[in-house]
Design a protein around this motif. Sequence first.
Motif, PDB file in Angstrom:
ATOM      1  N   MET A  75      41.388  41.254  46.647  1.00  0.00           N
ATOM      2  CA  MET A  75      42.735  40.288  46.107  1.00  0.00           C
ATOM      3  C   MET A  75      42.645  39.826  44.323  1.00  0.00           C
ATOM      4  SD  MET A  75      45.753  39.290  46.637  1.00  0.00           S
ATOM      5  CE  MET A  75      47.183  37.812  46.224  1.00  0.00           C
ATOM      6  N   ILE A  76      41.835  39.056  44.464  1.00  0.00           N
ATOM      7  CA  ILE A  76      40.859  38.947  42.089  1.00  0.00           C
ATOM      8  C   ILE A  76      40.685  40.260  42.078  1.00  0.00           C
ATOM      9  CG2 ILE A  76      39.278  37.218  41.500  1.00  0.00           C
ATOM     10  CD1 ILE A  76      40.718  35.599  43.309  1.00  0.00           C
ATOM     11  N   SER A  77      40.186  40.872  41.973  1.00  0.00           N
ATOM     12  CA  SER A  77      40.184  42.648  41.172  1.00  0.00           C
ATOM     13  C   SER A  77      41.597  42.575  40.837  1.00  0.00           C
ATOM     14  CB  SER A  77      39.293  43.536  42.438  1.00  0.00           C
ATOM     15  OG  SER A  77      37.905  42.892  42.194  1.00  0.00           O
ATOM     16  N   PHE A  78      42.526  42.094  42.044  1.00  0.00           N
ATOM     17  CA  PHE A  78      44.066  42.859  41.558  1.00  0.00           C
ATOM     18  C   PHE A  78      44.237  41.769  40.728  1.00  0.00           C
ATOM     19  CE2 PHE A  78      48.377  41.861  42.969  1.00  0.00           C
ATOM     20  CZ  PHE A  78      48.857  43.221  42.371  1.00  0.00           C
ATOM     21  N   MET A  79      44.541  40.758  40.891  1.00  0.00           N
ATOM     22  CA  MET A  79      45.070  39.779  39.666  1.00  0.00           C
ATOM     23  C   MET A  79      44.808  39.981  38.506  1.00  0.00           C
ATOM     24  SD  MET A  79      47.423  38.807  41.108  1.00  0.00           S
ATOM     25  CE  MET A  79      48.330  37.358  40.956  1.00  0.00           C
ATOM     26  N   SER A  80      43.141  39.886  38.621  1.00  0.00           N
ATOM     27  CA  SER A  80      42.616  40.212  37.455  1.00  0.00           C
ATOM     28  C   SER A  80      43.296  41.164  36.517  1.00  0.00           C
ATOM     29  CB  SER A  80      41.365  40.405  37.304  1.00  0.00           C
ATOM     30  OG  SER A  80      40.836  38.388  38.164  1.00  0.00           O
ATOM     31  N   GLY A  81      43.475  42.452  36.950  1.00  0.00           N
ATOM     32  CA  GLY A  81      43.852  43.325  36.197  1.00  0.00           C
ATOM     33  C   GLY A  81      45.079  43.755  35.868  1.00  0.00           C
ATOM     34  N   PRO A  82      45.613  44.560  35.321  1.00  0.00           N
ATOM     35  CA  PRO A  82      47.344  44.113  34.667  1.00  0.00           C
ATOM     36  C   PRO A  82      48.833  44.529  35.401  1.00  0.00           C
ATOM     37  CG  PRO A  82      46.479  47.000  34.544  1.00  0.00           C
ATOM     38  CD  PRO A  82      44.968  45.961  35.204  1.00  0.00           C
ATOM     39  N   TYR A 134      44.243  35.491  32.022  1.00  0.00           N
ATOM     40  CA  TYR A 134      43.145  34.704  32.754  1.00  0.00           C
ATOM     41  C   TYR A 134      44.214  34.662  34.410  1.00  0.00           C
ATOM     42  CZ  TYR A 134      41.676  30.420  33.504  1.00  0.00           C
ATOM     43  OH  TYR A 134      40.468  29.669  34.110  1.00  0.00           O
ATOM     44  N   CYS A 135      43.394  34.961  35.565  1.00  0.00           N
ATOM     45  CA  CYS A 135      43.718  34.176  36.476  1.00  0.00           C
ATOM     46  C   CYS A 135      42.562  33.170  36.832  1.00  0.00           C
ATOM     47  CB  CYS A 135      42.440  35.569  37.660  1.00  0.00           C
ATOM     48  SG  CYS A 135      43.377  35.639  39.154  1.00  0.00           S
ATOM     49  N   PRO A 136      43.144  32.566  37.135  1.00  0.00           N
ATOM     50  CA  PRO A 136      43.043  30.514  37.915  1.00  0.00           C
ATOM     51  C   PRO A 136      41.919  31.156  39.225  1.00  0.00           C
ATOM     52  CG  PRO A 136      45.318  30.194  37.691  1.00  0.00           C
ATOM     53  CD  PRO A 136      44.608  31.885  36.924  1.00  0.00           C
ATOM     54  N   PRO A 138      34.079  39.390  41.457  1.00  0.00           N
ATOM     55  CA  PRO A 138      33.643  40.986  41.698  1.00  0.00           C
ATOM     56  C   PRO A 138      33.808  41.730  41.168  1.00  0.00           C
ATOM     57  CG  PRO A 138      35.409  40.303  43.567  1.00  0.00           C
ATOM     58  CD  PRO A 138      35.177  39.145  42.538  1.00  0.00           C
ATOM     59  N   LYS A 139      33.194  42.792  40.862  1.00  0.00           N
ATOM     60  CA  LYS A 139      33.633  44.298  39.717  1.00  0.00           C
ATOM     61  C   LYS A 139      34.786  45.035  40.654  1.00  0.00           C
ATOM     62  CE  LYS A 139      29.981  43.250  36.413  1.00  0.00           C
ATOM     63  NZ  LYS A 139      29.616  43.801  35.712  1.00  0.00           N
ATOM     64  N   ASP A 140      34.258  45.334  42.207  1.00  0.00           N
ATOM     65  CA  ASP A 140      35.023  46.211  42.952  1.00  0.00           C
ATOM     66  C   ASP A 140      34.849  45.473  44.831  1.00  0.00           C
ATOM     67  OD1 ASP A 140      32.492  46.778  44.057  1.00  0.00           O
ATOM     68  OD2 ASP A 140      32.334  49.045  43.494  1.00  0.00           O
ATOM     69  N   ARG A 141      35.875  46.314  45.093  1.00  0.00           N
ATOM     70  CA  ARG A 141      36.158  45.568  46.370  1.00  0.00           C
ATOM     71  C   ARG A 141      34.484  46.112  47.700  1.00  0.00           C
ATOM     72  NH1 ARG A 141      36.421  47.457  52.111  1.00  0.00           N
ATOM     73  NH2 ARG A 141      38.076  46.662  53.046  1.00  0.00           N
TER      74      ARG A 141
END
Length: 77
Positions: free
Chosen positions: A1-8, A50-52, A60-63
Motif C-alpha cells: 500500500m505504501i508503494s502504491f501511495m508513493s507512486g504516480p 509526499y506520502c505521510p 519498502p521498494k517492492d512487495r
Amino acid sequence: MISFMSGPWGRGARIVGGVALWAIAIIDGGWAWLLAIPGTMMITTGVMNYCPAGLMLEKPKDRSEFMASLKPVNLLK
C-alpha cells in the motif's frame, strides 16, 4: 500500500480524493466544510508527491521486501 501511495497512481488518487472532499464541502456547506481540512491535506501531499504514511513505516521498494520486513506473530500461544 505504501508503494502504491508513493507512486504516480497513489499521487493521483490523493489529488482526486482531495478534490472530491472539497466538492462535497462546497455543495453541502454547513458542517461539511470540515471535510475541506483533510481535502486540503490530500491535495497538498499529492501535489508535493509526499506520502505521510511513509513516515510511520519504512518505505519498502517492492512487495517482497515489505513482506520480508514483517515480524511473524504466533497466534497459537
